[in-house]
Write an enzyme that holds these catalytic residues in place. Structure first.
Site, PDB file in Angstrom:
ATOM      1  N   GLU A  77      34.885  38.170  33.707  1.00 59.96           N
ATOM      2  CA  GLU A  77      35.337  37.226  34.729  1.00 59.96           C
ATOM      3  C   GLU A  77      34.801  37.656  36.102  1.00 59.96           C
ATOM      4  O   GLU A  77      34.795  38.846  36.444  1.00 59.96           O
ATOM      5  CB  GLU A  77      36.866  37.182  34.789  1.00 59.96           C
ATOM      6  CG  GLU A  77      37.554  36.859  33.468  1.00 59.96           C
ATOM      7  CD  GLU A  77      37.545  35.380  33.135  1.00 59.96           C
ATOM      8  OE1 GLU A  77      36.819  34.621  33.811  1.00 59.96           O
ATOM      9  OE2 GLU A  77      38.248  34.979  32.201  1.00 59.96           O
ATOM     10  N   TYR A 195      45.851  43.931  38.119  1.00 65.25           N
ATOM     11  CA  TYR A 195      45.269  42.591  37.991  1.00 65.25           C
ATOM     12  C   TYR A 195      46.049  41.577  38.823  1.00 65.25           C
ATOM     13  O   TYR A 195      45.472  40.722  39.498  1.00 65.25           O
ATOM     14  CB  TYR A 195      45.244  42.160  36.524  1.00 65.25           C
ATOM     15  CG  TYR A 195      43.940  42.428  35.833  1.00 65.25           C
ATOM     16  CD1 TYR A 195      43.000  41.421  35.656  1.00 65.25           C
ATOM     17  CD2 TYR A 195      43.622  43.702  35.357  1.00 65.25           C
ATOM     18  CE1 TYR A 195      41.794  41.660  35.019  1.00 65.25           C
ATOM     19  CE2 TYR A 195      42.427  43.961  34.717  1.00 65.25           C
ATOM     20  CZ  TYR A 195      41.507  42.928  34.547  1.00 65.25           C
ATOM     21  OH  TYR A 195      40.310  43.180  33.925  1.00 65.25           O
TER      22      TYR A 195
END
Length: 564
Positions: A77, A195
């Protein structure tokens, strides 16, 4: 970094004679070489990238032919605030037009073709599932809020399953989160915290994948190939078939100096003597180490070998100094770090891709990940931008998919995902897509399905505490550093390209003493606007204007409320 820090550093002392040995051919080493050339003014011919395989790029791979099928183990990503990644590709020329950079073409692509999913979840064999929100209860939202407030030291080696209430794992948030980043309940909750804070500015669009960026082709062709091409033009030496087996050090108090590199090439043991002012950067672990591949009719057999490549070398180094980390925390439990992806190659298809366009409403490359909510294997698929490979003919299409539940029977194929051939994986996927009745016809147009079994793909998420990952530059190190996904970079997230590029920059700037400041990790969690938006989204009030929420309710039971 502010503009005052965007300097061209002076060349370090003796830079003309100093050499760099970059052990491993992944993005960490490639980025290190680029920064050594641009910022440390090292000549390319003095930079040696040593790789065991016959190709560079590490986990950012992509290869194949229309006749035998294509394969890519996965894509990392990428989002706008990968500052070191963007810096790197700002000076790497595009393969299509040398007058522009890879970053230039990357930004233009995402302006013209932005990702926005119109079908993030499906269920009941091809029916869209509701993905309009995160589906969190107040309790779930408060657990996330508490996680943000707790320190990593307080969390220690706590797992995701130990931290969250069982109801959390039935939420849409978990479906999105787990499948975007490949989290399992036995992984470290500290990595969830990182995250969450690293990507907090994107949480409002998480159910639509807004803010996620994509490349023109697979990440090897779009990112690695231009970087390798430029490095070769600078004279960098790529030395393939080199299996590093050990590194020697001289220890004097806390000082550590690499003195020799041991490796095997062409079946012969060889040694490189390292000078004190040379540079040695070691990729001490690989997510895709010991990958095996299958095909349409054969499964990918899990490799449980005791020879774990760079992990095995790291295990040797860890015995030499407590500052070199604890590799056993990451590579000792394959059944908790493995998963498998598969790449489907179809020729002259007039069923699958038209059907998926109608189901999702997303053109290839613009929808991102679609997760099958009621799949026992917990499967997801991606329709990439076409063509996905530089050499891919127009009548050949590629589909990529993976699953997180490896060792349970499927819903259509009554075998575990781990034991399935490529054909069986594809049949299970087609069943969940709603194409069960079309399976024989689709298979007649299927060139190949290549599964990739990766024993260590999520090993960087395993529970750990401070010190288990070594510092990029260990205390007292004079000429040696760790790069890649298993070196410690405070506040940043493993399993991203940015992590490897940032580590490379830290190692080069620090060991070469360049006096140049790096961009910090994007501090979205300290922006009150981001925090408020994240709270509204998690509590399900993201459509409610802030002015309509009483301040007392907004601040109730918060640290800011206590302070006021």
């Amino acid at each position: 970094m502010n503009n005052y820090q965007r300097i061209n550093p002076k060349a370090p002392k003796n830079i003309g004679t100093r050499k760099a040995y970059l052990l491993g051919g992944g993005i960490g080493s490639l980025a290190s070489a680029a920064f050594l050339i641009r910022d440390a003014h090292m000549t390319g011919k003095n930079i040696h990238i040593m790789e065991q395989l016959e190709v560079s790029g590490g986990s950012m791979d992509g290869a194949g032919t229309a006749e035998k099928g294509y394969t890519a183990r996965g894509g990392r990503e990428i989002e706008e605030h990968f500052e070191c990644f963007m810096d790197l590709f700002s000076f790497i020329p595009s393969l299509k037009d040398k007058n522009i950079s890879v970053l230039d073409e990357f930004v233009e692509l995402n302006k013209v073709e932005p990702i926005e999913s119109h079908c993030r979840l499906v269920e009941k064999q091809g029916q869209k599932a509701d993905f309009s929100d995160l589906g969190l209860s107040k309790q779930n939202a408060m657990e996330l809020g508490k996680l943000h407030m707790l320190t990593e030291e307080a969390l220690g080696a706590t797992t995701i399953g130990e931290y969250f209430d069982p109801s959390f794992f039935e939420t849409k948030f978990w479906y999105y989160w787990a499948t975007m980043f490949a989290f399992e309940q036995w992984h470290s909750v500290v990595e969830v915290k990182r995250y969450m804070e690293r990507f907090m500015h994107l949480i409002g669009g998480m159910n639509r994948l807004e803010g996620i960026l994509h490349t023109e082709y697979n990440q090897y062709d779009s990112l690695i190939l231009p970087l390798i091409t430029w490095l070769k033009e600078q004279g960098v030496s790529f030395e393939y078939g080199c299996k590093v087996t050990d590194i020697d050090f001289q220890f004097a108090g806390k000082e550590k100096t690499a003195t020799a590199i041991h490796f095997i090439r062409d079946g012969k043991d060889q040694v490189i003597k390292v000078a004190e002012d040379d540079l040695v950067l070691f990729t001490n672990g690989s997510m895709t180490e010991n990958t095996t591949r299958g095909d349409l009719n054969n499964p990918a057999v899990l490799n449980r070998s005791e020879d774990k490549g760079c992990f095995s070398v790291w295990e040797k180094l860890a015995k030499k100094s407590p500052d070199f980390g604890h590799p056993e925390k990451f590579c000792s439990d394959i059944d908790k770090s493995k998963w498998m992806s598969f790449t489907v190659t179809l020729k002259d298809d007039d069923i699958v891709f038209p059907y998926l366009l109608k189901l999702t409403g997303d053109k290839p490359g613009m929808g991102g990940l679609v997760t099958i909510k009621d799949s026992s294997w917990f499967m997801s698929w991606v329709v990439p931008k076409h063509p996905h490979f530089i050499n891919q003919p127009d009548n050949v299409k590629v589909l990529w998919a993976y699953a997180l539940n490896m060792d349970v029977p499927g819903d259509y194929i009554k075998k575990t995902f781990s034991d399935c051939t490529g054909r069986e994986m594809f049949e299970e996927l087609l069943f969940h897509m709603g194409l069960k009745d079309k399976i024989p016809e689709i298979l007649s147009h299927t060139t190949n399905v290549i599964p990739s079994m990766m024993p260590y793909i999520t090993s960087q998420f395993m529970p750990r505490i401070a010190g288990d990952r070594p510092q990029v530059i260990p205390e007292g190190s004079k000429n040696f550093g760790f790069i890649g996904q298993y070196a410690e970079i405070p506040e940043d997230c493993v399993f991203t390209v940015e992590y490897s590029v940032r580590g490379a920059m830290m190692a080069v700037y620090g060991l070469m003493d360049l006096g140049k400041t790096m961009d910090s990790v994007y501090p979205s969690q300290y922006d009150i606007r981001v925090l408020v938006n994240a709270a509204k989204t998690c509590l399900g009030v993201d459509k409610l204007p802030l002015k309509n929420i009483p301040l007392g309710e907004l601040l109730k039971n918060t640290e800011l409320g206590k302070l006021l």
